[in-house]
Design an enzyme around this catalytic site. Structure first.
Site, PDB file in Angstrom:
ATOM      1  N   PHE A   5     -15.256   8.791  -0.171  1.00  0.00           N
ATOM      2  CA  PHE A   5     -14.541   7.606   0.306  1.00  0.00           C
ATOM      3  C   PHE A   5     -14.068   7.900   1.723  1.00  0.00           C
ATOM      4  O   PHE A   5     -13.296   8.839   1.936  1.00  0.00           O
ATOM      5  CB  PHE A   5     -13.349   7.319  -0.620  1.00  0.00           C
ATOM      6  N   GLU A  31      -4.800  11.039  -0.666  1.00  0.00           N
ATOM      7  CA  GLU A  31      -4.752   9.663  -1.228  1.00  0.00           C
ATOM      8  C   GLU A  31      -3.371   9.043  -1.066  1.00  0.00           C
ATOM      9  O   GLU A  31      -2.877   8.348  -1.954  1.00  0.00           O
ATOM     10  CB  GLU A  31      -5.275   9.620  -2.664  1.00  0.00           C
TER      11      GLU A  31
END
Ligand code: CAA
Length: 384
Positions: free
Chosen positions: A125, A365
């Protein structure tokens, strides 16, 4: 309210724990030293379908797309064995494969999801940039439309699994030069000309997990590779992270659990002043506090997973789970080193690695500060 795991979830927990103890744990220290995931373990994990955990069976997955608690149990047990495998599996599933399942077209699922679910290709990602970390709206990598294609230019950093990934979810700016947040998410194949892997980071913790810089130079991506709608990539990225943070929370719970268990074992074995150190209150209190923090983190995590699966708003719950779990893992790892005393500083004991690994959870994250911001924004928006 039923706090017990279902029979299927218990089975998943047992099978994953057995696998982790047999294959992941023995390889963990060397992988940390070599800064590389063990390929034999990787092949075995593929065989266990861990890379398709939250993907339906029809796309080659293990079918936990409607059972995020089951997914958390799997990540927890993998991370209890080695947090580096925990993050690799959580990121691959949570912020690459699952978003393609959830938001992708049937064509995208056929083209990208099946290989991801089977572990034939690893996903990354790609959001963070040198000047867009906590401020995700500041992405500068551009995607400029040219006929039926977009041309991507820019550099991503700190991409988990970036150096080994074959399928990338890339968040790019598609608006005017000075417009923030007009973004689009693209699915990019690593074979696309112009794409290359840059610096591999030398990290403090989860060292076996690859973290790399990724360079895009005139990378042409067909418009059918847009995930969701063009121009809505910022919200898409936020939604992706909402689910991803549940996986990271589970990873932290597993790591905290490993630190607790190592501490209990050591406290029962280590004799000082003619008795096991577990007989001293100073040690007992640490163990009790670690256990409470980890159990609370587990419940926060399962609650966020439950809300996700029941179609409720789960963004705040996932931020809470990620915040509480990463801080519980850090607290547990900190106490574990302290309980081990001088041995806790030595590489011969795993708690030294747990300590370094735990710090990462408070940062990737979304830092703890960002989780607090998300929680507060949700509360203030809802009002009293
Ligand atoms: N779901 C849907 N929409 C959302 C949303 C969500 N969870 N969060 C925000 N939005 C929407 C808002 O409603 C708003 O919509 P409108 O413009 O229509 O009103 C829009 O998005 C902008 O929201 P904000 O004004 O709140 O945005 P912001 O600039 O203040 O930033 C932030 C919010 C939460 C701080 C965000 O920037 C953020 O999450 N930052 C952290 C990024 C992060 O976690 N990075 C880690 C990347 S991955 C990684 O670590 C490595 C890896 O490999 C996995």
């Amino acid at each position: 309210m039923d706090f017990s795991l279902s029979e299927k979830q218990k089975m998943l927990k047992n099978v994953t724990r057995k696998f982790a103890e047999e294959f992941i744990v023995p390889a963990a220290r060397e992988s940390d030293e070599k800064q590389e995931l063990d390929d034999t373990v990787f092949q075995r994990m593929k065989g266990m379908n861990f890379f398709g955990s939250c993907i339906p069976e029809e796309y080659g997955g293990a079918g936990l797309h409607n059972d995020s608690i089951g997914f958390c149990v799997v990540i927890e047990e993998i991370a209890r064995g080695d947090a580096a495998w925990g993050i690799t599996t959580a990121v691959h599933n949570g912020v690459v494969a699952y978003p393609i399942y959830k938001f992708g077209t049937e064509d995208q699922k056929q083209k990208f999801l099946i290989d991801l679910a089977k572990g034939n290709k690893i996903g990354a990602f790609c959001l963070t940039e040198a000047n867009a970390g906590s401020d995700a709206g500041g992405v500068q990598l551009t995607a400029v439309k040219d006929g039926d294609e977009y041309i991507l230019n820019g550099t991503k950093i700190f991409a988990t699994s970036g150096g080994i990934a074959k399928t990338l979810l890339v968040v790019a700016k598609t608006g005017e030069k000075d417009s923030r947040k007009k973004m689009t998410v693209f699915i990019v194949d690593s074979n696309t000309p112009g794409y290359s892997v840059g610096v591999k980071e030398d990290k403090m913790g989860v060292r076996a997990s690859n973290t790399s810089e990724l360079v895009f130079q005139d990378v042409r991506v067909p418009q059918e590779n847009i995930l969701g709608n063009s121009g809505e990539g910022f919200k898409m990225a936020m939604k992706i992270l909402d689910f991803g943070r549940i996986g990271i929370a589970a990873q932290c719970v597993g790591l905290g659990q490993a630190a607790l268990e190592a501490s209990i074992k050591y406290a029962n074995e280590r004799v000082q002043f003619n008795k096991p150190i577990g007989k001293f209150q100073a040690i007992q209190w640490k163990i009790a506090d670690m256990s409470c923090a980890i159990e609370a983190a587990r419940l926060f995590t399962y609650k966020a997973a439950y809300l996700h699966d029941t179609g409720s708003d789960f963004g705040m719950a996932s931020a809470m789970a990620k915040l509480v779990s990463s801080e519980a893992a850090m607290q547990a790892a900190h106490s574990a080193v302290q309980i081990h005393g001088g041995y806790g500083l030595m590489k011969a004991y795993p708690v030294e690695r747990y300590f370094r690994d735990a710090k990462m959870g408070e940062i990737y994250e979304g830092t703890s500060e960002i989780q607090r911001l998300v929680i507060a924004a949700n509360l203030l928006r809802k009002g009293a």
